[in-house]
Design a protein around this motif. Structure first.
Motif, PDB file in Angstrom:
ATOM      1  N   TYR A  77      33.767 -21.915 -18.410  1.00 50.01           N
ATOM      2  CA  TYR A  77      34.603 -22.225 -19.615  1.00 50.01           C
ATOM      3  C   TYR A  77      36.252 -21.846 -19.839  1.00 50.01           C
ATOM      4  CZ  TYR A  77      35.257 -23.375 -24.902  1.00 50.01           C
ATOM      5  OH  TYR A  77      35.496 -24.334 -25.824  1.00 50.01           O
ATOM      6  N   ALA A  78      36.696 -20.946 -19.367  1.00 52.71           N
ATOM      7  CA  ALA A  78      37.840 -20.542 -19.932  1.00 52.71           C
ATOM      8  C   ALA A  78      38.947 -21.283 -19.286  1.00 52.71           C
ATOM      9  CB  ALA A  78      37.813 -19.041 -20.271  1.00 52.71           C
ATOM     10  N   LEU A  79      39.012 -20.725 -17.547  1.00 55.69           N
ATOM     11  CA  LEU A  79      39.021 -21.141 -16.568  1.00 55.69           C
ATOM     12  C   LEU A  79      40.011 -23.114 -15.985  1.00 55.69           C
ATOM     13  CD1 LEU A  79      40.913 -19.885 -14.117  1.00 55.69           C
ATOM     14  CD2 LEU A  79      38.750 -20.174 -12.734  1.00 55.69           C
ATOM     15  N   PRO A  80      38.601 -23.706 -16.677  1.00 59.67           N
ATOM     16  CA  PRO A  80      37.857 -25.211 -16.141  1.00 59.67           C
ATOM     17  C   PRO A  80      40.139 -25.617 -17.579  1.00 59.67           C
ATOM     18  CG  PRO A  80      36.313 -24.594 -16.378  1.00 59.67           C
ATOM     19  CD  PRO A  80      36.918 -23.214 -16.380  1.00 59.67           C
ATOM     20  N   ARG A  81      39.881 -24.807 -18.901  1.00 55.80           N
ATOM     21  CA  ARG A  81      41.230 -25.462 -19.675  1.00 55.80           C
ATOM     22  C   ARG A  81      42.266 -24.092 -19.262  1.00 55.80           C
ATOM     23  NH1 ARG A  81      35.700 -25.553 -20.614  1.00 55.80           N
ATOM     24  NH2 ARG A  81      35.326 -26.701 -22.751  1.00 55.80           N
ATOM     25  N   LEU A  82      42.833 -23.374 -19.421  1.00 52.95           N
ATOM     26  CA  LEU A  82      43.642 -23.295 -18.888  1.00 52.95           C
ATOM     27  C   LEU A  82      44.938 -24.161 -17.744  1.00 52.95           C
ATOM     28  CD1 LEU A  82      42.944 -19.148 -17.618  1.00 52.95           C
ATOM     29  CD2 LEU A  82      43.908 -20.403 -20.309  1.00 52.95           C
ATOM     30  N   SER A  83      44.058 -25.397 -16.975  1.00 51.42           N
ATOM     31  CA  SER A  83      44.688 -26.122 -16.681  1.00 51.42           C
ATOM     32  C   SER A  83      45.623 -26.749 -17.551  1.00 51.42           C
ATOM     33  CB  SER A  83      43.801 -27.069 -15.290  1.00 51.42           C
ATOM     34  OG  SER A  83      42.863 -27.614 -15.925  1.00 51.42           O
ATOM     35  N   ASN A  84      45.063 -26.568 -18.061  1.00 46.62           N
ATOM     36  CA  ASN A  84      45.602 -27.924 -19.434  1.00 46.62           C
ATOM     37  C   ASN A  84      46.902 -27.736 -20.463  1.00 46.62           C
ATOM     38  OD1 ASN A  84      43.315 -29.719 -18.457  1.00 46.62           O
ATOM     39  ND2 ASN A  84      42.351 -29.385 -20.187  1.00 46.62           N
ATOM     40  N   GLY A 121      43.442 -16.829  -7.430  1.00 47.64           N
ATOM     41  CA  GLY A 121      42.941 -17.552  -6.487  1.00 47.64           C
ATOM     42  C   GLY A 121      42.277 -18.253  -7.238  1.00 47.64           C
ATOM     43  N   GLY A 122      42.434 -18.688  -8.902  1.00 51.87           N
ATOM     44  CA  GLY A 122      41.274 -19.987  -9.360  1.00 51.87           C
ATOM     45  C   GLY A 122      40.317 -19.133 -10.010  1.00 51.87           C
ATOM     46  N   ALA A 123      40.642 -17.830  -9.694  1.00 49.36           N
ATOM     47  CA  ALA A 123      38.608 -17.250  -9.790  1.00 49.36           C
ATOM     48  C   ALA A 123      39.506 -16.181 -10.886  1.00 49.36           C
ATOM     49  CB  ALA A 123      38.509 -16.786  -9.052  1.00 49.36           C
ATOM     50  N   CYS A 124      38.014 -16.348 -11.478  1.00 49.13           N
ATOM     51  CA  CYS A 124      38.368 -14.589 -13.117  1.00 49.13           C
ATOM     52  C   CYS A 124      37.705 -13.593 -12.229  1.00 49.13           C
ATOM     53  CB  CYS A 124      37.509 -14.905 -13.982  1.00 49.13           C
ATOM     54  SG  CYS A 124      38.120 -17.338 -14.383  1.00 49.13           S
ATOM     55  N   VAL A 125      38.968 -12.747 -12.124  1.00 50.11           N
ATOM     56  CA  VAL A 125      38.227 -11.071 -10.987  1.00 50.11           C
ATOM     57  C   VAL A 125      38.309 -10.413 -12.419  1.00 50.11           C
ATOM     58  CG1 VAL A 125      39.358  -9.910 -10.184  1.00 50.11           C
ATOM     59  CG2 VAL A 125      39.778 -12.327  -9.501  1.00 50.11           C
TER      60      VAL A 125
END
Length: 129
Positions: A77-84, A121-125
């Motif tokens: 949910y969160a990660l895809p929205r951060l690119s906007n 690297g495009g992931a949530c850690v």
């Protein structure tokens, strides 16, 4: 200059919330619960920009499945929205509660957990507090 930074953070938070489709959208969690976005908050603590995604899932109770649910909310949910948005956060904090609550105000009637994730690297850690 501080006011400009606050305005940027506020506008980014609005963009995230608007990009959230609707706060009524049910998000099926790995645990079987359904979460709904309550709000997105932004701030700049000492270690950089932080976005806080606050979710509510009726029937939520702390269990062994909670980290899987929080990780899923960050990744899916969160990660895809951060690119906007413009400025990228140093961390994302995901919280999950059994009912809506006011941020920063203790309410003994609300069961809530939260975890911090760094973005690598495009992931949530997941980060240990």
């Amino acid at each position: 200059m501080r006011r400009v930074g606050q305005m940027v953070a506020m506008l980014a938070g609005l963009d995230l919330a608007q990009g959230a489709a609707a706060q009524d959208e049910a998000l099926p969690l790995p645990s079987g619960l359904e979460a709904r976005l309550q709000e997105v908050l932004t701030d700049r603590p000492g270690d950089g920009l932080v976005y806080r995604f606050r979710f509510v899932a009726e029937g939520f109770a702390v269990s062994e499945a909670v980290l899987a649910d929080l990780s899923w909310l960050c990744e899916s949910y969160a990660l895809p929205r951060l690119s906007n948005i413009g400025p990228q956060p140093a961390r994302v904090v995901i919280s999950l509660a059994d009912k809506p609550s006011e941020f920063g105000i203790y309410d003994p009637d609300v069961t809530q957990v939260f975890e911090s994730f760094s973005l690598q690297g495009g992931a949530c850690v997941w980060e240990l507090f």
